[in-house]
Design an enzyme around this catalytic site. Structure first.
Site, mmCIF file in Angstrom:
data_model
loop_
_atom_site.group_PDB
_atom_site.id
_atom_site.type_symbol
_atom_site.label_atom_id
_atom_site.label_comp_id
_atom_site.label_asym_id
_atom_site.label_seq_id
_atom_site.Cartn_x
_atom_site.Cartn_y
_atom_site.Cartn_z
ATOM 1 N N SER A 290 0.688 -1.348 -0.173
ATOM 2 C CA SER A 290 -0.038 0.000 -0.428
ATOM 3 C C SER A 290 1.359 1.210 -0.092
ATOM 4 O O SER A 290 0.854 2.175 -0.143
ATOM 5 C CB SER A 290 -1.290 0.239 1.124
ATOM 6 O OG SER A 290 -0.299 0.188 2.680
ATOM 7 N N LYS B 278 -6.741 4.697 7.726
ATOM 8 C CA LYS B 278 -5.188 5.295 7.646
ATOM 9 C C LYS B 278 -6.137 7.401 7.613
ATOM 10 O O LYS B 278 -5.224 8.026 7.499
ATOM 11 C CB LYS B 278 -5.024 5.340 6.118
ATOM 12 C CG LYS B 278 -4.107 3.777 6.823
ATOM 13 C CD LYS B 278 -3.736 2.832 4.813
ATOM 14 C CE LYS B 278 -3.746 1.840 4.496
ATOM 15 N NZ LYS B 278 -2.774 1.074 3.343
#
Length: 714
Positions: A585, A628
């Site tokens: 990611s 996030k």
């Protein structure tokens, strides 16, 4: 005495009458001489083991099966006009005590439509089922529900008799449920009467012996003779007691078909065992049939045997389990060769059960292939869903789920409307997909119980939204607590930069534990090489992260107009921790940092980013975007770049909506145009990327996220 002569309590007076009344043969008659005691479920039996076809069976169980699942019933009406947008699906309630909880377990099942349909079919046709899925998705609940759908009329009691021909080969008999107790009581009554007669005879003989000894003047000899007579009669009475059968399976009080959870059971508990006898001689030993212990497979006869984590079962036990499934009967013997029970083996004991095997995805790896073949060939395999579509009906059922958990616990205050709404919002967040709710209801039930405990500790009548919010912090897993502790300690040495422009430095985003997001800076530096140029990444990268760096290096070589064959590119994941970096990611973060260093173009430090990257520069979706984004907001950043494919997964808390701007992107060129500062250099680099990849942005991407706009966070 006639066959139907009864005592005052309705039981037969003798053991013979009890066994006649049950259609049961005498204990010493071989099984094959009495067809009426054959093990049900054989070649001539119907699907339900009763000798009847499905069409001839009782209609009541079939109707119960067809009613699988239920609607939510409340005292108030459901407002269908607002149901679509209402968090409770239009339920007009003030608290969960207005919601009616179904009595049957099968009606309490939420979601898992395919699994419920398979359970319905398996219960009707008596098929085995294997359920594979994440923990807490309702596998055991569905197995228990299946046992409630099976007919109670087929239940049997199982007795083990002494074998006068061979004490190590006890005989086995089956009778209708409830008859076993009558037979045992009748045998005990017969034994009591015989013992009374023996005692009366013994007293007469002892009196005669002592009287004769007194007449002859040999009292001591008479006492010795009387003692011998007494011991002889006592020893003979043991043989009378040994004729009482052992009721190993008693279903007299069973209201539904048996449900046996044999998860993690050792061989003896699963397959049956024979207890060790420390007194094996001298007339003090316990008869072998009295030491026989049934296994879970025998207790589950005519019911359901549930085995979770089936792959952890010993391979030999799996083989024997396969035999039991195939034959519908399995002899009980001692499972330890060092035990006296190893010498004992009963006749085959009925074990006509439906097996529900369960486990995670890895359960299929160590499962005996022949056992799985039996299940697949004669039953169903089903994968349990992790999420369910977020519809008004499902939200109403989630409200009922909270009421079910409160009723099941029995000590929790009911939840207010706002508390139920907060639980449903959490179900959305845990679902990880927009317009979906999580089906990991065990974890969600834990949140309900912790919330209720908080309200109960403060002696409140109802559980409120504030209790739920406090419970969300308290009900963290150990892994999550460790992750949060690490993040808290990390703040003492925080290296996050939220203002200004820096060359070769990008704020990446990652997830620790289950749902704790962190800001993970990535730095890149380009230096002359002493040999062939290479890409060097540090930060304890795991395999997938290393592959992501290799993909980024391919993009850099392709997109950059500089010759990097004589340069080393150093990439550092700052504060990666002992666990290192796993996953891909951070791909767009690494690419942005390296291109910034190569082109000597600064990166805006008020933004963070997450996303995977293909070798052609496409930004691919990643996991944990909600956590996030919240981490970036907590760190004081203004903007977050995410893959456009993840837009539907953004479900941040209300408090963060005004704190952060979310920009979805599809290509690395969009990332660079947003992240890099400096008009001339940025434009030339973006133009080069467009020309090389053959992609052209029809609309200029700016800080407002024109390529897709910021999604509406929920």
């Amino acid at each position: 005495m006639s066959k139907d002569s009864d005592t005052t309590d309705g039981r037969p007076e003798t053991a013979d009458e009890a066994e006649e009344g049950s259609g049961q043969p005498d204990a010493d008659v071989p099984r094959d001489e009495h067809p009426d005691v054959d093990v049900p479920g054989g070649p001539d039996s119907g699907a339900d083991g009763s000798g009847e076809s499905d069409a001839d069976s009782d209609d009541a169980p079939a109707q119960d099966i067809d009613r699988l699942g239920s609607d939510v019933e409340v005292d108030a009406e459901i407002d269908e006009e607002v149901a679509e947008d209402d968090l409770l699906g239009g339920l007009q309630i003030e608290s969960t005590d207005e919601i009616e909880v179904p009595d049957r377990l099968v009606d309490q099942v939420i979601g898992q439509d395919e699994a419920r349909d398979i359970v319905k079919k398996a219960a009707k046709q008596r098929r085995h089922v294997m359920m594979i899925g994440s923990p807490g998705t309702g596998k055991s609940m569905l197995a228990k529900a299946m046992s409630q759908l099976l007919p109670k009329e087929d239940l049997q009691d199982i007795l083990v008799y002494h074998n006068p021909d061979d004490g190590n080969a006890p005989k086995v008999r089956t009778v209708p449920a409830g008859k076993g107790d009558q037979i045992i009581e009748a045998h005990k009554e017969d034994a009591r009467k015989r013992n009374q007669m023996r005692q009366f005879l013994m007293y007469i003989i002892v009196a005669v012996v002592l009287g004769y000894a007194l007449i002859q003047g040999s009292l001591l000899l008479g006492i010795l003779a009387a003692g011998v007579v007494f011991l002889a009669f006592r020893y003979s009475s043991r043989s009378t007691d040994s004729m009482i059968p052992n009721l190993v399976v008693n279903n007299s009080d069973q209201q539904t078909a048996p449900f046996e959870d044999a998860t993690g059971a050792h061989a003896g508990a699963l397959l049956g065992d024979v207890r060790h006898d420390p007194f094996q001689s001298g007339g003090m030993e316990t008869p072998s049939h009295d030491r026989v212990e049934p296994g879970a497979i025998h207790k589950a006869n005519k019911g359901v045997l549930y085995l979770d984590e089936i792959n952890t079962l010993d391979i030999r036990s799996q083989q024997k389990l396969m035999t039991a499934i195939q034959e519908g009967k399995f002899s009980i013997t001692g499972q330890s060769e060092r035990s006296s029970g190893a010498m004992v083996q009963t006749e085959p004991v009925p074990c006509d059960f439906i097996m529900v095997a369960a486990g995670n995805l890895d359960a299929m790896e160590n499962m005996h292939p022949a056992l799985r073949s039996r299940i697949k060939g004669y039953g169903y395999e089903v994968y349990m869903d992790d999420t369910i579509e977020d519809t008004p009906e499902m939200r109403r059922k989630y409200a009922r789920f909270i009421a079910q958990e409160v009723e099941k616990d029995g000590r929790l205050p009911h939840f207010t409307r706002s508390a139920v709404e907060e639980i449903i919002l959490e179900a959305r967040r845990r679902g990880g997909r927009k317009e979906h709710l999580t089906l990991k209801l065990r974890d969600l039930g834990g949140l309900v119980r912790v919330s209720g405990d908080i309200a109960r500790a403060e002696d409140r009548e109802h559980t409120t939204r504030e209790d739920v919010l406090r419970a969300k912090r308290r009900s963290r897993s150990i892994e999550q607590q460790l992750a949060d502790d690490y993040i808290e300690r990390r703040k003492d040495y925080e290296l996050t930069v939220s203002t200004g422009d820096v060359v070769g430095r990008v704020n990446g985003l990652a997830v620790m534990g289950e749902d704790s997001g962190i800001v993970l800076p990535v730095m890149a530096e380009v230096a002359p090489s002493q040999g062939p140029g290479q890409v060097i990444a540090t930060g304890k990268l795991q395999e997938m992260a290393e592959e992501a760096v290799q993909n980024v290096s391919a993009i850099i070589k392709k997109f950059s107009d500089e010759d990097i064959s004589e340069k080393d590119i150093h990439i550092q994941f700052v504060q990666a921790g002992q666990q290192g970096v796993d996953g891909d990611s951070a791909s767009i973060t690494v690419a942005t940092a390296v291109i910034s260093a190569l082109e000597d173009v600064a990166v805006d430090q008020s933004l963070a980013m997450t996303g995977s990257l293909s070798v052609r520069g496409d930004v691919l979706p990643v996991g944990g975007v909600t956590h996030k984004i919240e981490a970036a907001a907590k760190a004081g950043l203004d903007t977050v770049i995410i893959p456009a494919a993840n837009s539907q997964d953004v479900m941040i808390e209300d408090e963060y909506e005004e704190m952060i701007e979310v920009i979805p992107v599809n290509h690395i060129s969009e990332v660079l145009e947003i992240a890099l500062t400096g008009e001339t250099d940025t434009d030339s680099l973006v133009d080069r990327l467009k020309n090389i990849t053959g992609k052209a942005l029809e609309q200029k991407v700016g800080r407002t996220g024109a390529s897709g706009g910021s999604p509406s966070p929920q």
